[in-house]
Scaffold this motif. Structure first.
Motif, PDB file in Angstrom:
ATOM      1  N   GLY A   1       0.824  -1.203   0.000  1.00 24.71           N
ATOM      2  CA  GLY A   1       0.000   0.000   0.000  1.00 24.71           C
ATOM      3  C   GLY A   1       0.862   1.258   0.000  1.00 24.71           C
ATOM      4  N   ALA A   2       1.928   1.231   0.798  1.00 21.60           N
ATOM      5  CA  ALA A   2       2.842   2.373   0.844  1.00 21.60           C
ATOM      6  C   ALA A   2       3.540   2.551  -0.502  1.00 21.60           C
ATOM      7  CB  ALA A   2       3.872   2.180   1.961  1.00 21.60           C
ATOM      8  N   TYR A   3       3.942   1.438  -1.119  1.00 20.48           N
ATOM      9  CA  TYR A   3       4.594   1.503  -2.436  1.00 20.48           C
ATOM     10  C   TYR A   3       3.638   2.110  -3.462  1.00 20.48           C
ATOM     11  CZ  TYR A   3       6.098   0.062  -7.052  1.00 20.48           C
ATOM     12  OH  TYR A   3       6.422   0.069  -8.383  1.00 20.48           O
ATOM     13  N   LEU A   4       2.405   1.628  -3.483  1.00 18.12           N
ATOM     14  CA  LEU A   4       1.436   2.133  -4.459  1.00 18.12           C
ATOM     15  C   LEU A   4       1.136   3.612  -4.226  1.00 18.12           C
ATOM     16  CD1 LEU A   4      -0.988  -0.916  -4.675  1.00 18.12           C
ATOM     17  CD2 LEU A   4       0.669  -0.163  -6.392  1.00 18.12           C
ATOM     18  N   GLU A   5       1.088   4.018  -2.952  1.00 16.39           N
ATOM     19  CA  GLU A   5       0.836   5.425  -2.645  1.00 16.39           C
ATOM     20  C   GLU A   5       2.001   6.296  -3.123  1.00 16.39           C
ATOM     21  OE1 GLU A   5      -0.756   8.955  -1.569  1.00 16.39           O
ATOM     22  OE2 GLU A   5      -1.770   7.036  -1.780  1.00 16.39           O
ATOM     23  N   GLN A   6       3.227   5.844  -2.901  1.00 18.49           N
ATOM     24  CA  GLN A   6       4.388   6.596  -3.364  1.00 18.49           C
ATOM     25  C   GLN A   6       4.425   6.648  -4.888  1.00 18.49           C
ATOM     26  OE1 GLN A   6       7.577   4.575  -1.334  1.00 18.49           O
ATOM     27  NE2 GLN A   6       7.646   6.123   0.274  1.00 18.49           N
ATOM     28  N   SER A   7       4.060   5.547  -5.529  1.00 20.04           N
ATOM     29  CA  SER A   7       4.024   5.504  -6.985  1.00 20.04           C
ATOM     30  C   SER A   7       2.965   6.473  -7.515  1.00 20.04           C
ATOM     31  CB  SER A   7       3.738   4.077  -7.459  1.00 20.04           C
ATOM     32  OG  SER A   7       3.722   4.008  -8.858  1.00 20.04           O
ATOM     33  N   ARG A   8       1.810   6.484  -6.871  1.00 23.95           N
ATOM     34  CA  ARG A   8       0.745   7.412  -7.260  1.00 23.95           C
ATOM     35  C   ARG A   8       1.205   8.856  -7.096  1.00 23.95           C
ATOM     36  NH1 ARG A   8      -2.412  10.836  -5.305  1.00 23.95           N
ATOM     37  NH2 ARG A   8      -1.856  10.434  -3.162  1.00 23.95           N
ATOM     38  N   HIS A   9       1.922   9.122  -6.009  1.00 26.51           N
ATOM     39  CA  HIS A   9       2.436  10.466  -5.755  1.00 26.51           C
ATOM     40  C   HIS A   9       3.436  10.869  -6.854  1.00 26.51           C
ATOM     41  CE1 HIS A   9       3.584  14.020  -3.520  1.00 26.51           C
ATOM     42  NE2 HIS A   9       4.856  13.650  -3.593  1.00 26.51           N
ATOM     43  N   ALA A  10       4.311   9.941  -7.242  1.00 26.83           N
ATOM     44  CA  ALA A  10       5.285  10.231  -8.312  1.00 26.83           C
ATOM     45  C   ALA A  10       4.554  10.540  -9.614  1.00 26.83           C
ATOM     46  CB  ALA A  10       6.244   9.057  -8.491  1.00 26.83           C
ATOM     47  N   PHE A  11       3.486   9.783  -9.897  1.00 23.97           N
ATOM     48  CA  PHE A  11       2.713  10.017 -11.113  1.00 23.97           C
ATOM     49  C   PHE A  11       2.018  11.378 -11.046  1.00 23.97           C
ATOM     50  CE2 PHE A  11      -1.107   9.633 -13.767  1.00 23.97           C
ATOM     51  CZ  PHE A  11      -0.509   9.275 -14.970  1.00 23.97           C
ATOM     52  N   THR A  12       1.479  11.724  -9.896  1.00 21.25           N
ATOM     53  CA  THR A  12       0.819  13.012  -9.721  1.00 21.25           C
ATOM     54  C   THR A  12       1.808  14.153  -9.924  1.00 21.25           C
ATOM     55  OG1 THR A  12      -0.787  12.046  -8.203  1.00 21.25           O
ATOM     56  CG2 THR A  12      -0.555  14.425  -8.125  1.00 21.25           C
ATOM     57  N   GLN A  13       3.028  13.995  -9.395  1.00 19.25           N
ATOM     58  CA  GLN A  13       4.063  15.015  -9.601  1.00 19.25           C
ATOM     59  C   GLN A  13       4.371  15.169 -11.083  1.00 19.25           C
ATOM     60  OE1 GLN A  13       7.190  13.506  -7.010  1.00 19.25           O
ATOM     61  NE2 GLN A  13       6.982  15.318  -5.731  1.00 19.25           N
ATOM     62  N   MET A  14       4.443  14.038 -11.786  1.00 25.48           N
ATOM     63  CA  MET A  14       4.720  14.086 -13.215  1.00 25.48           C
ATOM     64  C   MET A  14       3.592  14.828 -13.937  1.00 25.48           C
ATOM     65  SD  MET A  14       5.357  11.011 -15.955  1.00 25.48           S
ATOM     66  CE  MET A  14       3.640  10.548 -16.160  1.00 25.48           C
ATOM     67  N   GLN A  15       2.342  14.539 -13.572  1.00 28.14           N
ATOM     68  CA  GLN A  15       1.204  15.223 -14.193  1.00 28.14           C
ATOM     69  C   GLN A  15       1.258  16.726 -13.928  1.00 28.14           C
ATOM     70  OE1 GLN A  15      -2.132  12.971 -12.508  1.00 28.14           O
ATOM     71  NE2 GLN A  15      -2.811  12.619 -14.600  1.00 28.14           N
ATOM     72  N   ASP A  16       1.555  17.094 -12.680  1.00 27.89           N
ATOM     73  CA  ASP A  16       1.632  18.511 -12.328  1.00 27.89           C
ATOM     74  C   ASP A  16       2.716  19.216 -13.142  1.00 27.89           C
ATOM     75  OD1 ASP A  16      -0.390  18.109 -10.487  1.00 27.89           O
ATOM     76  OD2 ASP A  16       0.955  18.082  -8.743  1.00 27.89           O
ATOM     77  N   GLN A  17       3.867  18.574 -13.281  1.00 30.95           N
ATOM     78  CA  GLN A  17       4.960  19.161 -14.060  1.00 30.95           C
ATOM     79  C   GLN A  17       4.566  19.312 -15.524  1.00 30.95           C
ATOM     80  OE1 GLN A  17       7.830  20.426 -12.763  1.00 30.95           O
ATOM     81  NE2 GLN A  17       8.080  21.259 -14.809  1.00 30.95           N
ATOM     82  N   MET A  18       3.864  18.306 -16.060  1.00 34.80           N
ATOM     83  CA  MET A  18       3.409  18.388 -17.447  1.00 34.80           C
ATOM     84  C   MET A  18       2.443  19.549 -17.622  1.00 34.80           C
ATOM     85  SD  MET A  18       2.917  14.324 -18.303  1.00 34.80           S
ATOM     86  CE  MET A  18       1.524  14.667 -19.326  1.00 34.80           C
ATOM     87  N   GLN A  19       1.549  19.730 -16.660  1.00 30.66           N
ATOM     88  CA  GLN A  19       0.580  20.804 -16.745  1.00 30.66           C
ATOM     89  C   GLN A  19       1.279  22.164 -16.696  1.00 30.66           C
ATOM     90  OE1 GLN A  19      -2.608  20.581 -13.940  1.00 30.66           O
ATOM     91  NE2 GLN A  19      -3.593  22.443 -14.677  1.00 30.66           N
ATOM     92  N   LYS A  20       2.257  22.309 -15.802  1.00 31.77           N
ATOM     93  CA  LYS A  20       3.006  23.563 -15.716  1.00 31.77           C
ATOM     94  C   LYS A  20       3.745  23.847 -17.023  1.00 31.77           C
ATOM     95  CE  LYS A  20       3.742  23.391 -10.738  1.00 31.77           C
ATOM     96  NZ  LYS A  20       4.711  23.109  -9.674  1.00 31.77           N
ATOM     97  N   ASN A  21       4.372  22.829 -17.577  1.00 36.25           N
ATOM     98  CA  ASN A  21       5.091  23.009 -18.843  1.00 36.25           C
ATOM     99  C   ASN A  21       4.139  23.405 -19.965  1.00 36.25           C
ATOM    100  OD1 ASN A  21       7.398  22.320 -17.499  1.00 36.25           O
ATOM    101  ND2 ASN A  21       7.753  20.409 -18.584  1.00 36.25           N
ATOM    102  N   SER A  22       2.960  22.779 -19.993  1.00 38.72           N
ATOM    103  CA  SER A  22       1.963  23.117 -21.019  1.00 38.72           C
ATOM    104  C   SER A  22       1.503  24.564 -20.879  1.00 38.72           C
ATOM    105  CB  SER A  22       0.761  22.182 -20.923  1.00 38.72           C
ATOM    106  OG  SER A  22       1.129  20.870 -21.216  1.00 38.72           O
ATOM    107  N   GLU A  23       1.257  24.982 -19.637  1.00 39.33           N
ATOM    108  CA  GLU A  23       0.826  26.355 -19.396  1.00 39.33           C
ATOM    109  C   GLU A  23       1.907  27.351 -19.807  1.00 39.33           C
ATOM    110  OE1 GLU A  23      -0.275  26.408 -15.268  1.00 39.33           O
ATOM    111  OE2 GLU A  23      -2.122  25.271 -15.630  1.00 39.33           O
ATOM    112  N   GLN A  24       3.161  27.036 -19.508  1.00 38.21           N
ATOM    113  CA  GLN A  24       4.263  27.917 -19.899  1.00 38.21           C
ATOM    114  C   GLN A  24       4.371  27.995 -21.418  1.00 38.21           C
ATOM    115  OE1 GLN A  24       7.636  26.205 -17.890  1.00 38.21           O
ATOM    116  NE2 GLN A  24       7.193  27.237 -15.960  1.00 38.21           N
ATOM    117  N   MET A  25       4.215  26.865 -22.079  1.00 31.67           N
ATOM    118  CA  MET A  25       4.311  26.855 -23.532  1.00 31.67           C
ATOM    119  C   MET A  25       3.169  27.658 -24.152  1.00 31.67           C
ATOM    120  SD  MET A  25       4.386  23.630 -26.175  1.00 31.67           S
ATOM    121  CE  MET A  25       2.636  23.277 -25.980  1.00 31.67           C
ATOM    122  N   LEU A  26       1.957  27.473 -23.640  1.00 32.64           N
ATOM    123  CA  LEU A  26       0.811  28.227 -24.161  1.00 32.64           C
ATOM    124  C   LEU A  26       0.978  29.728 -23.903  1.00 32.64           C
ATOM    125  CD1 LEU A  26      -2.113  25.822 -23.204  1.00 32.64           C
ATOM    126  CD2 LEU A  26      -1.213  26.282 -25.496  1.00 32.64           C
ATOM    127  N   ALA A  27       1.512  30.063 -22.734  1.00 36.02           N
ATOM    128  CA  ALA A  27       1.719  31.485 -22.406  1.00 36.02           C
ATOM    129  C   ALA A  27       2.762  32.086 -23.349  1.00 36.02           C
ATOM    130  CB  ALA A  27       2.179  31.622 -20.946  1.00 36.02           C
TER     131      ALA A  27
END
Length: 163
Positions: free
Chosen positions: A131-157
Motif C-alpha cells: 500500500g505504501a509503495y502504491l501510494e508513493q508511486s501514485r504520488h510520483a505520477f501526480t508530480q509528473m502530471q503537475d509538471q506536465m501541466q506547468k510546462n503546457s501552461e508555460q508553452m501556451l503562455a
C-alpha cells in the motif's frame, strides 16, 4: 575507474587487471561506484556498459521486461514525454528499491516458515508495504502530471494562447 580498450576488453585500474561484464555486474550488485571510460578518447561509457549487462541478463534468463513494455519504452524516445517518462521510471524504481530494502531489513533472522507468512500477499505487513509503495508511486505520477501541466501552461503562455 574501468578503461575500455578498442579490443573491447575492460581494465579495472583499482585491481590492475582485466575484468569481464560479469565482474562489472558484481560491482553493481555490491553497490560499488565506478565509471567506465574509453581508453583512447576518455569518453564516459558507463551507461552503455550497464545497458550491455541488462541486454545479457534479458536474453540469458527470465527477462524483467516483456516485449510490449520494451516497445512502449522505445516509443518514448524522441517523444515530448521522454523526460517525464524517464523521471517517472527512475522514481518508481527507487521507490521499489526502498521497499525491497525495508523488506530485507524486516526479514532478518526470520526462519523459512515465518518468511513464507511474511511474503504472503494477504499478510497485513505485506499489504501495508505494498500500500505504501502504491501510494508513493501514485504520488510520483501526480508530480509528473503537475509538471506536465506547468510546462503546457508555460508553452501556451509563450505562444500567447494562455487564458
Amino acid at each position: 575507474m574501468i578503461k575500455k580498450y578498442p579490443n573491447r576488453r575492460l581494465y579495472d585500474t583499482d585491481t590492475s587487471s582485466y575484468i569481464t561484464l560479469t565482474e562489472v555486474k558484481a560491482l553493481v550488485m555490491d553497490n560499488e561506484l565506478f565509471v567506465v571510460r574509453d581508453a583512447k578518447s576518455n569518453e564516459d561509457l558507463t551507461r552503455s556498459i550497464l545497458l550491455q549487462i541488462i541486454l545479457e541478463e534479458e536474453t540469458a534468463g527470465v527477462p524483467i521486461f516483456t516485449e510490449p513494455v520494451l516497445a512502449n519504452i522505445i516509443r518514448f524516445y524522441g517523444h515530448s514525454m521522454q523526460d517525464f517518462m524517464g523521471a517517472y521510471l527512475e522514481k518508481n524504481v527507487q521507490i521499489f528499491m526502498d521497499l525491497q530494502s525495508k523488506m530485507s531489513e524486516q526479514s532478518k533472522g526470520l526462519n523459512p516458515e515465518v518468511w513464507q507468512q511474511f511474503m504472503n500477499v494477504q499478510s497485513p505487513m505485506m499489504q501495508g508495504m505494498m500500500g505504501a509503495y502504491l501510494e508513493q508511486s501514485r504520488h510520483a505520477f501526480t508530480q509528473m502530471q503537475d509538471q506536465m501541466q506547468k510546462n503546457s501552461e508555460q508553452m501556451l503562455a509563450a505562444l500567447g494562447l494562455k487564458r
